[in-house]
Write a protein that holds these residues in place. Structure first.
Motif, PDB file in Angstrom:
ATOM      1  N   GLN A  40      -1.301   7.392  -3.855  1.00  0.00           N
ATOM      2  CA  GLN A  40      -1.660   6.329  -5.104  1.00  0.00           C
ATOM      3  C   GLN A  40      -2.766   5.648  -4.946  1.00  0.00           C
ATOM      4  OE1 GLN A  40       1.777   4.615  -5.728  1.00  0.00           O
ATOM      5  NE2 GLN A  40       2.659   6.487  -7.702  1.00  0.00           N
ATOM      6  N   GLU A  41      -2.723   4.930  -3.484  1.00  0.00           N
ATOM      7  CA  GLU A  41      -4.218   4.667  -2.680  1.00  0.00           C
ATOM      8  C   GLU A  41      -4.872   5.169  -2.759  1.00  0.00           C
ATOM      9  OE1 GLU A  41      -5.408   0.774  -1.748  1.00  0.00           O
ATOM     10  OE2 GLU A  41      -3.514   1.333  -2.732  1.00  0.00           O
ATOM     11  N   LYS A  44      -6.370   5.685  -6.486  1.00  0.00           N
ATOM     12  CA  LYS A  44      -6.878   4.580  -7.165  1.00  0.00           C
ATOM     13  C   LYS A  44      -8.472   4.002  -6.472  1.00  0.00           C
ATOM     14  CE  LYS A  44      -5.953   0.356  -5.455  1.00  0.00           C
ATOM     15  NZ  LYS A  44      -4.499  -0.811  -5.802  1.00  0.00           N
ATOM     16  N   GLU A  72      -5.946  -7.254  -7.049  1.00  0.00           N
ATOM     17  CA  GLU A  72      -5.441  -6.880  -7.160  1.00  0.00           C
ATOM     18  C   GLU A  72      -5.383  -6.724  -8.295  1.00  0.00           C
ATOM     19  OE1 GLU A  72      -3.630  -4.294  -5.613  1.00  0.00           O
ATOM     20  OE2 GLU A  72      -4.851  -4.223  -3.973  1.00  0.00           O
ATOM     21  N   GLN A  73      -5.479  -7.548  -9.031  1.00  0.00           N
ATOM     22  CA  GLN A  73      -5.312  -7.585 -10.483  1.00  0.00           C
ATOM     23  C   GLN A  73      -6.457  -7.347 -11.303  1.00  0.00           C
ATOM     24  OE1 GLN A  73      -5.245 -10.981 -11.624  1.00  0.00           O
ATOM     25  NE2 GLN A  73      -4.100 -10.912 -13.964  1.00  0.00           N
ATOM     26  N   GLU A  75      -8.443  -4.898  -9.875  1.00  0.00           N
ATOM     27  CA  GLU A  75      -8.696  -3.137  -9.955  1.00  0.00           C
ATOM     28  C   GLU A  75      -7.858  -2.667 -10.464  1.00  0.00           C
ATOM     29  OE1 GLU A  75      -7.425  -2.425  -5.452  1.00  0.00           O
ATOM     30  OE2 GLU A  75      -9.301  -2.705  -4.527  1.00  0.00           O
ATOM     31  N   GLN A  76      -6.299  -3.114 -10.562  1.00  0.00           N
ATOM     32  CA  GLN A  76      -5.304  -2.783 -11.425  1.00  0.00           C
ATOM     33  C   GLN A  76      -5.996  -2.687 -13.081  1.00  0.00           C
ATOM     34  OE1 GLN A  76      -2.054  -5.085 -11.062  1.00  0.00           O
ATOM     35  NE2 GLN A  76      -1.495  -4.298  -9.400  1.00  0.00           N
ATOM     36  N   GLN A  77      -6.787  -3.978 -13.136  1.00  0.00           N
ATOM     37  CA  GLN A  77      -7.274  -3.479 -14.763  1.00  0.00           C
ATOM     38  C   GLN A  77      -8.909  -2.522 -15.019  1.00  0.00           C
ATOM     39  OE1 GLN A  77      -6.401  -5.980 -17.172  1.00  0.00           O
ATOM     40  NE2 GLN A  77      -8.073  -5.420 -18.740  1.00  0.00           N
ATOM     41  N   ALA A  80      -7.212   1.030 -14.899  1.00  0.00           N
ATOM     42  CA  ALA A  80      -6.145   1.104 -16.333  1.00  0.00           C
ATOM     43  C   ALA A  80      -7.460   1.284 -17.704  1.00  0.00           C
ATOM     44  CB  ALA A  80      -5.604   0.026 -16.699  1.00  0.00           C
TER      45      ALA A  80
END
Length: 115
Positions: A40-41, A44, A72-73, A75-77, A80
């Motif tokens: 997963q990493e 990403k 992290e937030q 990166e997730q954004q 997505a």
């Protein structure tokens, strides 16, 4: 003795097998979990590399060093947005600044008044 196990021995062996099956089914394999997390990493990182310019990646890495949760937030954004297909082109440094500004709360300022 004929070499065949007695009923008591068979029952004991069955119980041991049941215990082993329950233990194996109840706990996921740690190696498999670690491997899944690494995969997963890697996905990403590939998505970020594909959708961010060098300047934006440097800025994101700088933010991650100073504020890991915010990094992290962000990166997730970005991941997505990329997975949903809402990114046209690459995110440059200016767009990254805007995204960081949106996701970081305003710093609170304190006014001290003396009487």
């Amino acid at each position: 003795m004929s070499g065949e196990p007695s009923d008591e021995e068979l029952e004991r062996i069955r119980e041991q097998k049941k215990k082993q099956l329950k233990e194996n089914a109840g706990e996921p394999d740690e190696e498999a979990l670690e491997q899944k997390r690494q995969q997963q990493e890697a996905q990403k990182k590939a998505i970020l590399r594909k959708n961010l310019t060098d300047g934006a990646r440097k800025r994101l890495n700088t933010v991650k060093m100073s504020k890991p949760q915010v990094g992290e937030q962000v990166e997730q954004q970005v991941v997505a947005l990329a997975q949903s297909g809402r990114i046209q082109g690459k995110i440059d440094e200016d767009k990254m600044k805007a995204l960081l500004k949106e996701l970081t709360p305003d710093s609170k300022s304190f006014d001290i008044k003396r009487r």
